[in-house]
Write a protein that holds these residues in place. Structure first.
Motif, PDB file in Angstrom:
ATOM      1  N   GLN A 146      -1.984  -2.011 -11.055  1.00  0.00           N
ATOM      2  CA  GLN A 146      -0.411  -0.894 -11.358  1.00  0.00           C
ATOM      3  C   GLN A 146       0.305  -2.356 -10.747  1.00  0.00           C
ATOM      4  N   TYR A 159       0.523  -1.480   0.122  1.00  0.00           N
ATOM      5  CA  TYR A 159       0.064  -0.130   0.395  1.00  0.00           C
ATOM      6  C   TYR A 159       0.958   1.292  -0.017  1.00  0.00           C
ATOM      7  N   PRO A 182      -9.701   1.172  -5.041  1.00  0.00           N
ATOM      8  CA  PRO A 182      -8.201   0.656  -5.140  1.00  0.00           C
ATOM      9  C   PRO A 182      -7.826  -0.749  -4.621  1.00  0.00           C
ATOM     10  N   TRP A 214       2.300   1.909  -3.402  1.00  0.00           N
ATOM     11  CA  TRP A 214       1.125   1.999  -4.353  1.00  0.00           C
ATOM     12  C   TRP A 214       1.305   3.515  -4.010  1.00  0.00           C
ATOM     13  N   TRP A 224       8.260  -2.851  -7.758  1.00  0.00           N
ATOM     14  CA  TRP A 224       6.819  -3.653  -8.574  1.00  0.00           C
ATOM     15  C   TRP A 224       6.697  -5.194  -8.759  1.00  0.00           C
ATOM     16  N   LEU A 257      -5.174  -0.960  -7.461  1.00  0.00           N
ATOM     17  CA  LEU A 257      -3.677  -1.628  -7.323  1.00  0.00           C
ATOM     18  C   LEU A 257      -3.187  -2.636  -7.452  1.00  0.00           C
TER      19      LEU A 257
END
Lengths: 327, 310, 279
Positions: B60, A139, B53, A142, B282, B57
């Motif tokens: 992404q 979180y 969200p 992000w 990521w 999320l």
């Protein structure tokens, strides 16, 4: 160990022993001892948990608690260590996050329990659980790599375009868009599942009877929810609120990544700031001696805040159960 | 013989207010219905908002992380620092993968036996000790995870003199996992119908044998589910290990060595100046999330399937 | 006996499911059947409920009495997969397909449930007027008047009039149930449905509510489900006897005045039930 029924007097167990009459909790088998040992071990760990941190924090607490609680400004490495900015930051971000989480979370719970068709209920519940399973560092990632640029490039220029922007907003957009507001938003998303999980539980155990009674009087669906369900579940909903708030106070890395890490009490949320937990996380690595003690003292403060809120929540949820037992 | 039913003359009383009541309610009815519909739509919107969200999320994560995780070198190489000459030389995260596995393994060894035993104790005992431990474990379950790091630092790193190590990190994670395992084990054991226990006792078996051979096996599903969820939480936590594991750059299984961890790698590299590192995180995040999701979902599915089998 | 007259008698006797016409019908059921996900729970219900009389639905458990009752105020709308076939008329209007909304229907057909269920967060007064409040009536004078009238009709006024603001949970079980009756009566409905209203109460409370019925039926038409046939014999004017068939669906066996059902029923199964041979 609390349910013990004596075997009939003329029965012998297959171990050829005369059966004992075991009463209460004074059973003497090794099984019982093992359980007690494990429990005492856990008790020791819990005491150690509180004790070690307290012990390390003691010098700071006894000598500088005033500074810790009221002074703004943290001077490493020798002090003074003022924790005001962290306290204010924690409270601000947690409360704003709570408002977000409660408003959206209550609507979500109501949807899951009363509005969504039954087939979707499972999927919806799973969705919310998955939200809870996401690690906080993700979180934070992000928030920092996606939301912060968005704030910096879209929201803040828009805010700055308002008339009298300088007077209202001052100078936002420092630290690449990191701010207490961003931390509040990310926190809100993170504590949402906590609130939804408990509030869902609390509103779904309101007896069907009451639902049918209200509808049989001609109430609309919303009236049933607002006049019967919510008031009946009110105490439990407060319990959910306190627990979500407790969770918000304890969040560390997500806040550390998006709040900006500035140890200064700010005039409003668009500026970067910090919280108790994230400050400990960021400063501890390089800290020595007195600063470690000061950080530990902050830890104690955080513990008190978090535990206090947790216990209040527990008490409320317990009270809610009693309300329903009378019905 | 068919009777002709005598009509009872109905004595109608007390309807004076009926007309007034019906008039008012008829007038207001449509408005009430509209308001109900609006509020229902608002609640549904709130639900959709809460899904946003997660969707964003996940998007992404896959968009930025998928390219990263598709290289085997990501899993097998040690990390390296990019330089101006080779700005994309990030290496891999093998040390963090090994580190996470090591930490979770040692933490589980420490937390599972004690946690299950305490959970069983709480379910079977009425003593004051049990009551206090219940409150303590529920409070600790919600405690800020950074505090576990502080605890591990004071106790393992400093007092025991072990230093920054996998053991210290495992200790912190074990303290984190304990309350979760305790709570779910207690729930699992309490969930076993007490008729099962009574049947065992009525056959003359001793209480502890009944617990061990009848009740516990019946509670295994719930206990295992709790363990899986605790492990899933431990894998993703950064704060407990942040302060104490030392960020090792090699693959090591030794408990006394410093070690890395996946969430920690994310935390450290998220604010890196190198875009290649910022992209790499990521990938790490994707691996972490997928792993945690798989664990959570399988725990849930297994628990519900066993429930149906009952 | 006159041939023609005998033919008329036989015609009546051979169509046990069509009651001879008596006063005005408050509700009429024509071929009503309820099914859940395709599985029939109760079927073939055709009878008229006469105004200002107490009609009871009796039969052993599983015969579909409660299912049928709940169709009368469209409570099955809440159950996914539930389908109600046939026609149910309230003073001539089809409650499912006619020109009446569900909320309006429920102000004209009230319901009292098996276990007393006053709203726990509301006081006695607030419970009594909750129906009115739901329906948008806010004027205190009307609410006060309705509260007093309905509590009097439920024989509760005397014991609670001094403590109207007290929480409803302070009342005993029997008083709570009478509060629920008052709550349902406050809207002045035409019909009151009662689903085994005394089964959760002690004998004294039960008696009090049974005594209420004779007064109640002057204001409303009562349809009551009861598994206690002595109760049915005591309080009802008409009886509908339902029985579960081999396919586990309930069906209406006989609809007659109480007197006839218990003394001289047409169907042998009715006799078996009232004599306690099964149930």
């Amino acid at each position: 160990m609390s349910i013990v029924i004596p075997p009939p007097p003329d029965f012998t167990s297959h171990e050829e022993e005369v059966p004992e009459f075991n009463s209460g909790t004074s059973s003497r088998s090794w099984y019982h001892y093992v359980l007690i040992v494990a429990s005492l071990l856990f008790a020791a760990v819990s005491v150690g948990f509180i004790g070690t941190i307290l012990w390390n924090a003691w010098p700071e607490i006894t000598h500088h608690s005033g500074t810790l609680l009221t002074k703004n400004g943290w001077q490493s490495p020798l002090g003074p260590f003022g924790g005001l900015a962290m306290i204010v930051g924690t409270l601000e971000t947690s409360l704003v996050a709570l408002i977000i989480a409660v408003i959206i979370g209550l609507g979500t719970s109501i949807s899951i329990v009363f509005i969504l068709p039954r087939r979707f209920r499972n999927i919806a519940a799973t969705l919310v659980e998955l939200l809870a399973a996401v690690p906080s560092v993700v979180y934070g990632l992000w928030g920092f790599l996606v939301l912060a640029p968005w704030m910096l490039n879209t929201v803040i220029p828009w805010l700055n375009s308002w008339p009298f922007a300088k007077d209202i907003w001052g100078n936002p957009g420092q630290q690449d868009g990191q701010s207490l507001l961003l931390a509040s938003i990310v926190l809100g998303v993170m504590i949402l599942p906590t609130f939804v999980a408990i509030s869902r539980e609390v509103i779904s155990v309101v007896p069907n009877d009451l639902i049918e009674a209200s509808l049989s009087l001609g109430a609309t669906r919303w009236q049933m929810i607002r006049e019967v369900i919510l008031p009946t579940a009110k105490i439990g909903l407060f319990g959910a609120t306190f627990l979500a708030l407790a969770r918000a106070t304890g969040e560390t890395v997500a806040v550390a990544l998006v709040a900006g890490g500035v140890a200064n009490v700010q005039s409003h949320l668009l500026y970067p700031g910090t919280s108790i937990a994230s400050w400990i996380a960021t400063e501890f690595g390089e800290a020595q001696g007195n600063e470690i003690a000061a950080l530990m003292a902050l830890g104690i403060l955080l513990m008190l805040l978090n535990f206090g809120l947790s216990l209040i929540s527990r008490w409320l949820v317990g009270r809610q159960r009693k309300v329903l037992a009378v019905v | 013989m068919s009777e002709i039913i005598e009509l009872q003359e109905p004595v109608e009383t007390g309807h004076q207010m009926r007309d007034e009541i019906r008039q008012i309610s008829d007038r207001v009815r449509a408005r009430r219905q509209i308001r109900s519909r609006i509020m229902v739509v608002l609640c549904g919107t709130a639900f959709l908002i809460s899904a946003v969200p997660l969707v964003l999320l996940l998007f992404q994560l896959f968009d930025r992380g998928l390219p990263v995780v598709l290289h085997t070198s990501f899993y097998t190489q040690l990390p390296s620092t990019p330089t101006l000459i080779s700005p994309n030389a990030t290496g891999g995260v093998s040390n963090a993968i090994i580190g996470t596995l090591v930490l979770t393994l040692y933490a589980s060894i420490m937390a599972i036996p004690v946690g299950v035993l305490v959970g069983v104790y709480l379910a079977e005992s009425d003593s004051k000790l049990a009551a206090s431990l219940r409150v303590i474990s529920q409070t600790m379950a919600g405690a800020p995870s950074i505090l576990m790091g502080l605890f591990a630092f004071s106790f393992v790193v400093r007092d025991l003199g072990i230093g920054f190590s996998a053991l210290a990190g495992s200790f912190a994670l074990a303290v984190l996992m304990l309350p979760v395992i305790i709570i779910s084990s207690e729930i699992a054991v309490r969930g076993v119908p007490h008729t099962l226990r009574e049947a065992g006792l009525a056959l003359g078996a001793k209480p502890h044998k009944v617990s061990m051979k009848i009740v516990l096996p019946a509670a295994v599903t719930g206990i295992v589910t709790g363990i899986i969820l605790a492990m899933s939480r431990a894998i993703g936590e950064t704060a407990p290990v942040l302060l104490v594991i030392g960020g090792g750059y090699i693959n090591s299984w030794k408990p006394l060595d410093p070690v890395a961890a996946l969430p920690l790698s994310i935390y450290e590299n998220a604010k890196s100046e190198w875009p290649s590192l910022r992209t790499e995180v990521w990938g790490i995040a994707l691996v972490l999330v997928v792993f945690v999701f798989v664990l959570s979902l399988s725990a849930r599915m297994w628990a519900s399937r066993k429930q149906q089998a009952r | 006996m006159d041939q023609e007259f005998m033919a008329q008698v036989e015609a009546v006797v051979e169509t046990p499911n069509e009651a001879p016409v008596r006063g005005t019908a408050a509700m009429q059921l024509k071929g009503v059947a309820v099914s859940f996900h395709g599985r029939t729970a109760v079927r073939d219900c055709t009878f008229d409920v006469t105004k200002n009389r107490v009609t009871s639905l009796i039969g052993p458990s599983g015969s579909g009495k409660t299912t049928l009752l709940r169709a009368l105020n469209r409570l099955h709308d809440l159950t996914p997969g539930a389908k109600v076939a046939g026609q149910i008329l309230l003073e001539g209007t089809d409650i499912y397909r006619g020109d009446i909304t569900v909320t309006e229907l429920r102000t004209r057909v009230g319901m009292v449930f098996q276990r007393p269920n006053p709203f726990p967060t509301m006081s006695i007064y607030e419970n009594a007027v909750s129906g009115l409040r739901f329906n948008g009536i806010k004027k205190k004078s009307i609410l006060d008047e309705a509260a007093e009238a309905s509590l009097k009709s439920a024989a509760l006024w005397d014991s609670v009039q001094g403590r109207l603001k007290v929480a409803a949970s302070n009342l005993s079980g029997g008083e709570q149930q009478r509060l629920c009756i008052a709550r349902a009566l406050a809207m002045d409905p035409e019909v009151l449905l009662m689903d085994e209203p005394t089964s959760a109460l002690d004998p004294i409370a039960t008696l009090k509510i049974e005594e209420l019925m004779t007064e109640l039926k002057k204001r409303v038409t009562v349809i009551i489900v009861t598994h206690n046939m002595q109760q049915a014999a005591r309080i009802s004017d008409d009886c509908a006897f339902l029985l579960m068939g081999e396919d586990r669906a309930g069906e209406l066996i006989e609809f007659e005045t109480t007197e006839k059902i218990f003394n001289n029923p047409i169907d042998p199964r009715t006799l078996d039930y009232t004599l306690g041979r099964f149930g």
